[in-house]
Every structure is written in C-alpha cells, then in structure tokens.
Design a protein around this motif. Structure first.
Motif, short mmCIF file in Angstrom:
data_model
loop_
_atom_site.label_atom_id
_atom_site.label_comp_id
_atom_site.label_asym_id
_atom_site.label_seq_id
_atom_site.Cartn_x
_atom_site.Cartn_y
_atom_site.Cartn_z
N SER A 18 0.79 -1.22 0.00
CA SER A 18 0.00 0.00 0.00
C SER A 18 0.83 1.28 0.00
CB SER A 18 -0.93 -0.01 1.23
OG SER A 18 -1.91 0.98 1.13
N PRO A 19 1.54 1.60 -1.09
CA PRO A 19 2.34 2.83 -1.14
C PRO A 19 1.47 4.08 -1.03
CG PRO A 19 2.89 1.32 -2.95
CD PRO A 19 1.64 0.81 -2.33
N VAL A 20 2.06 5.15 -0.49
CA VAL A 20 1.36 6.44 -0.43
C VAL A 20 2.24 7.50 -1.09
CG1 VAL A 20 0.11 5.82 1.67
CG2 VAL A 20 2.31 6.99 1.86
N PRO A 21 1.65 8.53 -1.68
CA PRO A 21 2.43 9.58 -2.34
C PRO A 21 3.37 10.28 -1.36
CG PRO A 21 0.15 9.68 -3.06
CD PRO A 21 0.20 8.70 -1.90
N LEU A 22 4.60 10.47 -1.78
CA LEU A 22 5.61 11.09 -0.93
C LEU A 22 5.52 12.61 -0.90
CD1 LEU A 22 8.29 11.16 0.71
CD2 LEU A 22 9.51 10.96 -1.47
N THR A 23 5.36 13.24 -2.07
CA THR A 23 5.51 14.70 -2.18
C THR A 23 4.64 15.48 -1.19
OG1 THR A 23 6.11 14.44 -4.51
CG2 THR A 23 5.45 16.64 -3.78
#
Length: 274
Positions: free
Chosen positions: A188-193
């Motif tokens: 479940s990756p999440v946006p870093l920026t």
C-alpha cells in the motif's frame, strides 16, 4: 393524577439521557451510528496495556539514545559526522560522496537505549514505536532502494520490515516486509511529495513471533490519517538474537538525481504491550 406517572417518566428520561432512556424503554429516538474505526484487531489493546520503555531526549541522551551508530563506516568522508543530536531533534545527513561499500550509502542509528538499559525486542513481545519525521525535498525517492527505517534481527540478514522512498509511478513511501521464503512484499504505497517539508507522525506496531506475527504501519499528517495498514505477510522472528529498529538514510547510488540531503526525527517513544 393520571398524568403524574408520565411526568416522572419524562424526568427520568432527561436525567438518564438518551442512552439511559433507551435502556429504560422510554425513548424511541435511536442513537447515532458509531463510525467504523480505521483499524481493528482481534484483541485491540487498551492504552493502559502499553508500558512506555523508551522516550529519549536529544538534549539529554544525545547519541546515547541508540544502541549504536553506522556513520560513514568506510571512511569516505573523513572528519565529518553525519548523525547529530540537536536541541529538540536528531539529524541524519547524507552527501553524494558518502559510501558504505561500492554501490550504496548508509548513515543510520540502530537500537533503543535508555541510560544504561538496552531495549531488545524479544520473541513473543509486541512493541509500538512512534516518532515524527521531517523529509525534505532533497531526500528524493529513487528507482533503487532508499530506506529511511528498518527493523532487523541484530547483525543477521536483511530487514524484516522497511520503510523506503521509491520512484514507482511517481515518488512514493512504501512499506516492505520479508516473508519466510525471503521474498519481499510491497504494501500500500502512499504519495511522498505531499508529506515532504513538514513534520509527519509515524507509528510501527510489531508482534515478534514466527506464527501469528504482524506489523501495523501508520502515517499521520497533522490530524489526517494518511495510512493505517496491518499485515501478517511477514516473518517477524528469525530464531536468532533480538530485533531492533534502525533510522537514518540507507540508499543505493545507482539512481539518477541523488542530492546532498538529510532526515530529521523527534519524539521517539517505544512501548511494550504487557
């Protein structure tokens, strides 16, 4: 006289409140539905069950808050220290010239220490580790590994769980877990920026057993829960030594666009479930 019992019933309903009146059968108005929690487990521990074991101060404990440091082990940047205890946080620096072997960089702290006590995550224990991190824009996601947290067996093998910055259809924060067959699973990756250039809250909860082990991973941006994820797709015990967390920057040099960068961390806390 016939209306007096009704007056008493109404007084009782007001005194008991909506819940008490429902229990007494005096009100028909339903209570509002409770929101489903973002995370549940078979046995959700009460806050009182968690005992605080580790809560270091950068001003007092300094670098003795950790079991040890891995700071430019190959001597690639002579005379420069990369891990610092400042007034209210710890700072982990990385320069493009730093090396830990021919193809990677590593400036990390490892383990949890309070005074003379080393806190080891032993088999069968459940720990919750919380802290805040600041990830600047210069600490970029990469096409290879770029880890900012690991949970490892003491001096044995690869990490059992990892938080890494990965360029995968855009910059992401990913959690990786290691399974019995030594394969990694990405969760479940999440946006870093949107999470850079600000303090964000991180929480890891781990149960250190072979069968029935799990890891829970939480990211909060202010009051907003960005990620609350739990998985059993992980081998949380390797029958050796003990587990210990690691923080800092550990990344491959085989990615374009690497920059001098840093990570800040504050508010470390380590709790054991009793």
């Amino acid at each position: 006289m016939s209306e007096e019992p009704n007056r008493i019933d109404r007084r009782k309903a007001l005194k008991l409140g909506a819940f008490g009146a429902l229990a007494a059968g005096g009100l028909a108005t339903p209570l509002p539905a409770l929101a489903t929690p973002a995370y549940t487990s078979a046995v959700e521990p009460r806050p009182a069950d968690w005992a605080l074991r580790w809560n270091p101060s950068p001003a007092v404990d300094k670098l003795q808050a950790f079991e040890g440091l891995e700071d430019d082990r190959s001597g690639s940047h002579k005379g420069v220290k990369h891990i610092h205890a400042l007034a209210d946080h710890w700072r982990f620096d990385m320069h493009t010239r730093d090396r830990d072997g021919s193809d990677r960089q590593r400036n990390e702290s490892k383990g949890m220490r309070s005074g003379g006590t080393l806190h080891k995550i032993q088999e069968g224990q459940t720990w919750r580790i919380t802290y805040q991190t600041y990830i600047p824009s210069a600490l970029t996601a990469t096409t290879k590994f770029s880890h900012i947290f690991q949970m490892k067996v003491q001096d044995v093998g690869g990490p059992l769980i990892t938080m890494t910055l990965r360029e995968r259809n855009g910059p992401k924060i990913e959690m990786l877990t290691l399974r019995d067959d030594d394969s990694n699973t990405v969760h479940s990756p999440v946006p870093l920026t949107p999470l850079q250039n600000k303090w964000i809250d991180i929480e890891f909860e781990v149960k250190a057993v072979n069968s029935g082990g799990y890891v829970r991973w939480v990211i909060k941006d202010g009051g907003r829960v960005v990620q609350d994820y739990r998985t059993t797709a992980v081998d949380m015990w390797r029958n050796k030594n003990y587990l210990r967390p690691k923080w800092g920057i550990y990344r491959s040099i085989e990615s374009a666009g690497l920059k001098d960068c840093y990570q800040l961390i504050r508010g470390y806390k380590g709790y054991i479930l009793q």
